[in-house]
Design a protein around this motif. Structure first.
Motif, PDB file in Angstrom:
ATOM      1  N   VAL A 356       0.818  -1.217   0.000  1.00  0.00           N
ATOM      2  CA  VAL A 356       0.000   0.000   0.000  1.00  0.00           C
ATOM      3  C   VAL A 356       0.852   1.268   0.000  1.00  0.00           C
ATOM      4  O   VAL A 356       0.708   2.133  -0.880  1.00  0.00           O
ATOM      5  CB  VAL A 356      -0.976   0.003   1.197  1.00  0.00           C
ATOM      6  N   VAL A 357       1.746   1.380   0.972  1.00  0.00           N
ATOM      7  CA  VAL A 357       2.548   2.599   1.090  1.00  0.00           C
ATOM      8  C   VAL A 357       3.405   2.812  -0.155  1.00  0.00           C
ATOM      9  O   VAL A 357       3.457   3.919  -0.716  1.00  0.00           O
ATOM     10  CB  VAL A 357       3.427   2.551   2.359  1.00  0.00           C
ATOM     11  N   ASP A 358       4.086   1.752  -0.607  1.00  0.00           N
ATOM     12  CA  ASP A 358       4.940   1.878  -1.795  1.00  0.00           C
ATOM     13  C   ASP A 358       4.123   2.267  -3.026  1.00  0.00           C
ATOM     14  O   ASP A 358       4.579   3.053  -3.869  1.00  0.00           O
ATOM     15  CB  ASP A 358       5.688   0.575  -2.062  1.00  0.00           C
ATOM     16  N   ASN A 455      -7.930  -1.527  -3.631  1.00  0.00           N
ATOM     17  CA  ASN A 455      -9.106  -1.014  -2.916  1.00  0.00           C
ATOM     18  C   ASN A 455      -8.703  -0.169  -1.712  1.00  0.00           C
ATOM     19  O   ASN A 455      -9.299   0.873  -1.430  1.00  0.00           O
ATOM     20  CB  ASN A 455      -9.998  -2.170  -2.470  1.00  0.00           C
ATOM     21  N   ILE A 456      -7.656  -0.626  -0.985  1.00  0.00           N
ATOM     22  CA  ILE A 456      -7.192   0.116   0.185  1.00  0.00           C
ATOM     23  C   ILE A 456      -6.594   1.453  -0.244  1.00  0.00           C
ATOM     24  O   ILE A 456      -6.863   2.505   0.354  1.00  0.00           O
ATOM     25  CB  ILE A 456      -6.170  -0.721   0.981  1.00  0.00           C
ATOM     26  N   VAL A 457      -5.789   1.421  -1.318  1.00  0.00           N
ATOM     27  CA  VAL A 457      -5.187   2.654  -1.838  1.00  0.00           C
ATOM     28  C   VAL A 457      -6.276   3.635  -2.254  1.00  0.00           C
ATOM     29  O   VAL A 457      -6.226   4.829  -1.926  1.00  0.00           O
ATOM     30  CB  VAL A 457      -4.257   2.347  -3.029  1.00  0.00           C
ATOM     31  N   SER A 660     -14.348   4.314  -2.608  1.00  0.00           N
ATOM     32  CA  SER A 660     -14.057   3.312  -1.582  1.00  0.00           C
ATOM     33  C   SER A 660     -13.756   1.937  -2.161  1.00  0.00           C
ATOM     34  O   SER A 660     -13.252   1.061  -1.467  1.00  0.00           O
ATOM     35  CB  SER A 660     -15.222   3.207  -0.600  1.00  0.00           C
ATOM     36  N   SER A 661     -14.074   1.699  -3.437  1.00  0.00           N
ATOM     37  CA  SER A 661     -13.833   0.393  -4.048  1.00  0.00           C
ATOM     38  C   SER A 661     -13.753   0.553  -5.552  1.00  0.00           C
ATOM     39  O   SER A 661     -14.491   1.349  -6.134  1.00  0.00           O
ATOM     40  CB  SER A 661     -14.964  -0.583  -3.696  1.00  0.00           C
TER      41      SER A 661
END
Length: 697
Positions: A356-358, A455-457, A660-661
């Motif tokens: 996610v972060v990358d 989805n999280i991103v 959100s998705s």
């Protein structure tokens, strides 16, 4: 293609006995028509119709049906009608709906999943059509008498929802009092009963008492109608919520597409036989929708344009898009809830960083990961208590842009007191603090892949206001989603508490802000207060320099007539001239199905079925046949001149702004989550005010 709308025709002329209705003191047409229809139809065992101060019956009424609690009926003659209007057919459909028995979808020792038939009447291009469907209801396999005998206390009964097995009402019955009965009181209640089924139930109570067993009765209120009744406990069964059942049984609730169509056709055959008795025919013909052939477009901060035929998965997969950045960096606060193992926390943090972060840093947004915090060890209840302390800790520090919560799934009792999960509490607490949050379940982080990561991103970008894309919309239009949540009248003051929500989107599809305001007003002033609030917020947007030529109001759910009048009068008074009112209804609508030979499937996105000159049904998303049956939207143009197909294309485009998705969701972003925001505000979980972040996603 196939639809659950079936054309209604009459067989020859329909003979109806006409009665003038004289309302008794304390009763009125506005509030008691349904009571009148129910009582008379139960007396004559056939449907009756109310139109223009007259009641029409398929059979002549006997004396005991002409002088009832709420009205006196005086016969005026007989009419022969070639056809019936939509409202009358709707009342007839309601009668036959009550006569159709629920059917079992699944049954085990403590649970019954029922299919409850639903009949509605819609106009389709000038002709009445019967919409045939069913809703799912979950009830206990034990009646309330058996629960009490098993030792269930009053605290588990008072204020809970039950289904009255002998009642034709499909609404939940809220229990207010539980008390033992004796033979004398059982006899009295039996004589007061208006239905044969209830009299038989009281007979069973008398038999229990003769066997020297205890018997119980309950007093309560039907949730929607507000009418109060007393019933024997043995004809009540507890209503169970979807969240109370295990995941494996969801297939009986969602129902694969072909299974639902099969049951719809079974209901249709049953109701056709019943309606034929009053010379009403339900034909096999059904309207066919058309494919709009519309593909919305999005664009990123570099100006590159992308077509979105299904969802934004392909767009996100490339990692080559340039988001519209609100800031160069965001502060992310990790919180571990119920995850006690230090090594696991470290591993989950590594997975989150890698997937996610990358990803977020690759597309140009810096991430400042704050020092993780975590709840104390223990069971679900102790973890919940620890949450409040941890959230205070977050607020006491430098405020993060988003809180990322890694949440353990507990194996013990799923729900905390009040039916709330840890997820609910996390969202409520952080919403109150106006902190965006991204909750990641432990099973998600353990099985992370690129699609879950996308989805999280998408959620993190949307909630922090760093939007991955915008949409192309026609014209200079300000889009506003509105909804209200009301609380019942308080006996002491007679006032109504209400929370109003506005969500503003600019002509280029940018989310501007949401605004929440709470009111406490007397009944008739309710709509005026709310609409005046909406008008004031529009004027504020204009004063802040945003240019627009047209305002479109999307109302979440039906728009009451009083509210429509208030919009027209107040907007005119406030100088807001070029505006349109649109109602977006998300449940209880006609369905559309695809078809491959004998196999029924869910429809594709973008199918359009015109109902009349101002309303239509629209499919707005794609869903697998195994997951459940597609639920289209029903959209009505209450005021305005936009063509229905152009309006449908606007709705489809606005679904792209649900960040959100990557599957986007069924609702336009204007009204998506609006009801949730309003309910949260009314309960005090969200403070009044405005914000430019979609923290609720």
């Amino acid at each position: 293609m196939f639809s659950n709308l079936f054309r209604i025709e009459t067989e020859g002329k329909i003979k109806l006995h006409k009665y003038r209705v004289f309302w008794k003191e304390g009763f009125s047409e506005r509030e008691h028509v349904n009571k009148l229809l129910w009582y008379v139809s139960e007396k004559v065992k056939k449907p009756v119709v109310y139109r223009d101060k007259f009641l029409y019956s398929f059979t002549e009424l006997k004396e005991d049906a002409t002088d009832i609690e709420c009205a006196v009926l005086e016969k005026e003659g007989v009419e022969l009608l070639e056809s019936l209007d939509i409202k009358s057919l709707g009342q007839i459909a309601n009668f036959f709906e009550r006569k159709l028995k629920p059917f079992s979808l699944y049954e085990e020792e403590n649970l019954v999943i029922l299919g409850v038939p639903v009949l509605k009447v819609f106009p389709v291009k000038g002709f009445p059509h019967l919409c045939v469907d069913y809703r799912v209801r979950l009830i206990s396999n034990k009646n309330l008498q058996e629960e009490i005998e098993d030792g269930v206390g009053e605290e588990e009964i008072i204020g809970k929802e039950f289904r009255v097995l002998t009642s034709s009402s499909k609404n939940s019955f809220l229990v207010e009092e539980v008390f033992p009965v004796n033979e004398e009181s059982a006899e009295r209640y039996m004589k007061l009963s208006t239905s044969e089924e209830n009299r038989k139930a009281w007979e069973k109570v008398k038999l229990l008492l003769e066997e020297r067993k205890n018997a119980y009765a309950v007093k309560g209120t039907f949730r929607k109608s507000g009418t109060t009744y007393t019933y024997p406990a043995l004809i009540l069964r507890r209503v169970i919520t979807v969240e109370d059942i295990e995941g494996g049984k969801f297939k009986y609730i969602r129902n694969p597409t072909s299974d639902r169509v099969e049951k719809i056709l079974d209901i249709k055959r049953s109701v056709s036989k019943l309606m034929h008795n009053v010379n009403i025919l339900i034909k096999d013909s059904f309207p066919v929708p058309e494919d709009l052939g519309y593909t919305p477009k999005i664009y990123d901060a570099s100006g590159r344009e992308f077509e979105v035929p299904h969802n934004v998965k392909e767009f996100l997969s490339s990692r080559e898009f340039k988001p519209f950045l609100r800031t160069e960096n965001i502060k992310v606060q990790p919180v571990f809830v119920g995850i006690d193992d230090k090594n696991l926390r470290k591993e989950y943090g590594r997975i989150f960083k890698e997937h996610v972060v990358d990803y977020i840093e690759d597309i140009g947004l810096g991430i400042d990961l704050l020092k993780p915090i975590y709840t104390q060890k223990g069971n679900r209840e102790s973890v919940r208590e620890s949450l409040e302390e941890r959230f205070r800790e977050i607020v006491g520090k430098q405020k993060p842009d988003i809180v990322v919560v890694f949440l353990k799934e507990f194996e013990e009792e799923s729900y905390l007191p009040g039916g709330r999960t840890l997820y609910d509490i996390i969202k409520e607490e952080l919403s109150f603090l106006r902190l965006p949050s991204q909750v990641i379940l432990e099973k998600t982080i353990r099985n992370m892949d690129r699609f879950k990561a996308m989805n999280i991103v998408l959620g993190i970008l949307g909630k922090t206001g760093n939007y991955p894309y915008k949409v192309r919309l026609e014209g200079e239009t300000l889009y506003i989603g509105v909804d209200v949540s009301r609380r019942e009248k308080e006996r002491s003051s007679g006032s109504i508490s209400m929370a109003g929500v506005c969500k503003f989107f600019s002509p280029d599809g940018s989310f501007l802000k949401y605004v929440i305001k709470k009111f406490s007003v007397e009944g008739e002033a309710l709509e005026e207060k709310f609409v005046d609030f909406v008008a004031s917020e529009i004027k504020k947007v204009a004063s802040e320099g945003l240019s627009y030529k047209r305002v479109v109001i999307h109302r979440d759910g039906p728009m009451p007539e009083r509210e429509r009048r208030a919009f027209e009068e107040i907007f005119s008074r406030r100088g807001i001239e070029n505006f349109e009112l649109v109602s977006v209804i998300k449940r209880g609508n006609p369905r559309i199905f695809g078809r491959k030979g004998r196999i029924f499937t869910n429809p594709k996105k973008g199918l359009f079925l015109e109902l009349d000159s101002s309303s239509f049904v629209l499919t707005t998303y794609n869903v697998s046949d195994k997951v459940g049956t597609h639920q289209p939207l029903r959209v009505s143009l209450i005021k305005g001149s936009t063509g229905l197909k152009a309006l449908a294309e606007e709705i489809l485009t606005l679904t792209l702004l649900n960040y959100s998705s990557f599957t986007l969701g069924k609702l336009p972003a204007t009204v998506s989550h609006a009801d949730k925001l309003a309910k949260f505000a009314l309960k005090g979980f969200i403070k009044e005010g405005a914000d430019s972040r979609m923290f609720w996603l």
